[in-house]
Design an enzyme around this catalytic site. Sequence first.
Site: not given
Length: 475
Positions: A242-245
């Site tokens: 995911s974009k978050r990590h």
Amino acid sequence: MVRVRIAPSPTGYLHVGTARTALYNWLFAKKNGGKFILRIEDTDIARSTKEMTDEIIKSLKWLGLTWDEGPYFQSKRLSIYQKYADILLKENKAYYCYCTSEEIAERKKKVMSEKKAWKNARRCLYLSEKEKENFEKENRPKAVRFLVPEGVTEFIDEIHGSIKKDNKDLEDFVLMKSDNTPSYNFAVVIDDMDMHITHVIRGDDHIANTPKQILLYKSLGFQPPKFVHLPLLLAEDKSKLSKRHDAVAVTDYREQGYLKEAFVNFLSLLGWSPGDGREIMSVEELISAFSLNRIIKRGAVFDTKKLMWMNGEYITKMDGEALFKNAVPFLKRDKLLDEKTIEEKREWIINVLLLLKGRVKLLSDFSKLGDYFFTDDFKYDEEGLKKYIDKDRLNKLLLVKERLDRLELFSKEEIEKTVRKFAAESGVKAAFLIHPLRMVVTGNQAGPGLFEVLETLGKEKVVNRIDKFSKIYII
Ligand code: GLU
């Protein structure tokens, strides 16, 4: 004939997962002499942008995943979806729904508070003529909902086998929204049918949508395509990528200095393998080895270390010309080369790149590891200065410099001879001088063979750097 497609939504950059899906579709088309189609699913008007469409197209082109047809834009096909919605309405396989989103949210809240599974009630299916008339008079927005028939829907997924869904667990999903745009499930079926898609190869997050789509095919009297659901891409900790990590846009990898050949090779192995242990494979080899029956079910880990290793392997194998073509844009971007130098010193640049390539993993590393070739304004490694520079060594370097300055032929052999001779005469080991010499001339503790580095830099630069260093460095 095999006809496959990639259908990205232009609400963001090309995600690496979509790139992997595009690649598998493309390989399957190439392997089978089929066609690969690009369709832009841009019916979410609020979130789709032209800029993202352009970025997606640029990324697909960079990867070399060229399409035979398209791009088709769903936003330009609204009348086609309307036509089929009208057919379903006429045949009583769909109905108008006048519920507002507030009403639905209200009902949903109530059902959830009773801890029941939410499914929209068929309120509007049972409206009287009078109620309908009133809603029409009010000019209430209306959506078209599909009337899910009774029964069980089954399909055979080429990877997951038989998948069954009891229709009573499906709600009457929307076909056309009140703004006259189609829902994803409706548009995808109409398009795949209209574009004669034979195999729908996509991420397995779409398995849950497939029974709805099969029901639509059946209601319209069309033969469904074959379904091939690819494993999800996972981050290294096995959570969803995911974009978050993680960097998830293909553009990010391009900018970080990955080669498209390495990136494609790496993507190809996320959920598939040739079965004979090969890892480094050219596109031609991938096409000839690719088959759907070697795709795995379980999630595939996006292992950045492996990608980086693979990139390094590709860089190491490159010849001078290929290095020049791929690395120069990065050196230019990092302001280490300008147009004039690129033109005038082509051969010299190639020599530098060949010298550095064994240590480089990313194209951007040429700037990081080899800046001293292109500018005098490089940083000195602090630890290296402490380790290798003292008064005695600096004085000796100045004497070596005198001798280097007198060399007629500034070749690596002559340089080496000079340094070794001086060391022997001064009663020190050659390494006693080689390390500080590298520090002073390149700012680094390590690098390619020092004598070759010095030859490539040229006498003037080497001599000047030692001089300058001795003046500014206070011990
Ligand atoms: N636009 C959809 C997506 O990006 C396409 C899914 C499909 O291939 O059916 O997920």
